[in-house]
Design a protein around this motif. Structure first.
Motif, PDB file in Angstrom:
ATOM      1  N   SER A 152      -4.929  -1.414   6.411  1.00 32.14           N
ATOM      2  CA  SER A 152      -3.724  -0.788   5.866  1.00 32.14           C
ATOM      3  C   SER A 152      -4.059   0.477   5.084  1.00 32.14           C
ATOM      4  N   VAL A 153      -5.095   0.416   4.242  1.00 33.10           N
ATOM      5  CA  VAL A 153      -5.493   1.597   3.468  1.00 33.10           C
ATOM      6  C   VAL A 153      -6.064   2.668   4.392  1.00 33.10           C
ATOM      7  N   THR A 204      -3.528   3.527  -1.918  1.00 36.72           N
ATOM      8  CA  THR A 204      -3.871   2.445  -2.835  1.00 36.72           C
ATOM      9  C   THR A 204      -3.157   1.173  -2.412  1.00 36.72           C
ATOM     10  N   CYS A 205      -3.914   0.088  -2.342  1.00 35.10           N
ATOM     11  CA  CYS A 205      -3.355  -1.224  -2.011  1.00 35.10           C
ATOM     12  C   CYS A 205      -3.611  -2.175  -3.167  1.00 35.10           C
ATOM     13  N   ARG A 209      -8.716   1.295  -2.914  1.00 31.18           N
ATOM     14  CA  ARG A 209      -8.226   2.675  -2.947  1.00 31.18           C
ATOM     15  C   ARG A 209      -9.172   3.601  -2.202  1.00 31.18           C
ATOM     16  N   ASN A 261       2.700  -8.009   4.167  1.00 29.27           N
ATOM     17  CA  ASN A 261       2.926  -6.645   3.693  1.00 29.27           C
ATOM     18  C   ASN A 261       4.411  -6.493   3.374  1.00 29.27           C
ATOM     19  N   ILE A 293      -5.988  -5.705   4.503  1.00 30.24           N
ATOM     20  CA  ILE A 293      -5.764  -4.640   3.518  1.00 30.24           C
ATOM     21  C   ILE A 293      -6.668  -3.440   3.796  1.00 30.24           C
ATOM     22  N   VAL A 351       0.854  -1.186   0.000  1.00 30.27           N
ATOM     23  CA  VAL A 351       0.000   0.000   0.000  1.00 30.27           C
ATOM     24  C   VAL A 351       0.890   1.236   0.000  1.00 30.27           C
TER      25      VAL A 351
END
Length: 310
Positions: free
Chosen positions: A108-109, A88-89, A81, A216, A105, A56
């Protein structure tokens, strides 16, 4: 909150075919994506993501402008996104633990988007085909359900998966799109192939073949690629597999033997050779238990840096 199309919640109890017919613009967008020839993405500015990896970053990244992955047959490539922050991932999912992967994810974003104050989360799903074992359809369903279970609204924008990414030739089914890239600066998503899949392609593939969970690989704040430290047990019967002919490897180590790209077997052989050479990576590759760290150099290519200098 749910997974939405045009602000309307998706009824996951209905077959995906019904969903496609209910939202014809999704099918039209998939058609447009399928019609584009795959672009060859060179290594400069690229962060390549392998199976069971994710990365990301944001438009502010001075090193990485493209996230990409390919060689997806029954696998799906997911782009998530946030339209406000631009975070953006991209990840390459194979159905090993879909619900946990989507949660990972998402967080993370969102970690890059909390201060945006505006914008929404958009998801793009690409990959799979009408395979005999219906593994693609199963993964499509898992991903839809996993995003629908998230506490945040997620807007499904691109849906080019399974039956919408299928072509038939002499009664054999194949994916149309095997790989995609996303431009982190512009948010453009396009079919893509990648001559270079490094760094550490064999090491990262070995991590997957020995049962890795989603990992990641990128620190966007430091603009560094981190590989490892990984550990695995000696791969069972590695000598036996290396002695087998190409057809045996294809039939036994692929989820979709008839649809694999031409380099699949050579890639698997290279990974198995690496596993034979490194049965205990904690000794031979990561004796200090530190990751292999890479930064982009002035030419935009990955260059390993000494972890002690970070």
């Amino acid at each position: 909150m749910p997974l939405l199309i045009d602000g309307e919640r998706i009824d996951l109890a209905r077959p995906t075919g019904d969903m496609i017919r209910a939202f014809p613009h999704l099918e039209e967008k998939a058609k447009q994506l399928r019609s584009q020839p795959a672009q060859i993405v060179e290594p400069k500015g690229l962060l390549y993501v392998q199976q069971r990896e994710f990365a990301v970053t944001t438009p502010r990244d001075g090193s990485v402008s493209i996230l990409g992955s390919d060689d997806a047959t029954t696998c799906h490539i997911v782009v998530l996104r946030h339209t406000g922050s631009g975070a953006t991932c991209l990840t390459h999912c194979d159905g090993s633990d879909t619900e946990a992967e989507v949660t990972l994810i998402m967080s993370s974003v969102k970690s890059f988007s909390d201060t945006a104050g505006y914008g929404r989360l958009e998801v793009h799903l690409v990959g799979g085909f009408n395979d005999d074992r219906q593994l693609s359809q199963k993964l499509t369903n898992q991903l839809l359900r996993a995003f629908d279970l998230q506490p945040d609204d997620v807007h499904l924008v691109t849906f080019c998966v399974t039956e919408l990414n299928d072509r038939e030739e002499k009664d054999i089914h194949f994916p149309i799109i095997y790989g995609i890239a996303v431009n982190v600066k512009t948010a453009e998503i396009f079919p893509a192939t990648f001559p270079e899949k490094g760094p550490d392609e064999d090491l990262r593939s070995a991590h997957v073949l020995t049962g890795a969970t989603l990992t990641n690989i990128y620190d966007a704040k430091m603009e560094q690629l981190h590989i490892g430290p990984y550990s695995w047990r000696p791969f069972p019967h590695v000598d036996f597999w290396l002695e087998q002919d190409d057809e045996e490897i294809l039939q036994n180590l692929s989820t979709s033997p008839l649809a694999e790209p031409p380099h699949f077997v050579s890639h698997i052989r290279s990974t198995l050779t690496f596993l034979k050479e490194h049965p205990f990576p904690s000794r031979s590759l990561f004796p200090d238990r530190k990751p292999r760290i890479y930064k982009k150099n002035e030419e935009g290519l990955w260059e390993q840096v000494c972890s002690d200098t970070i």
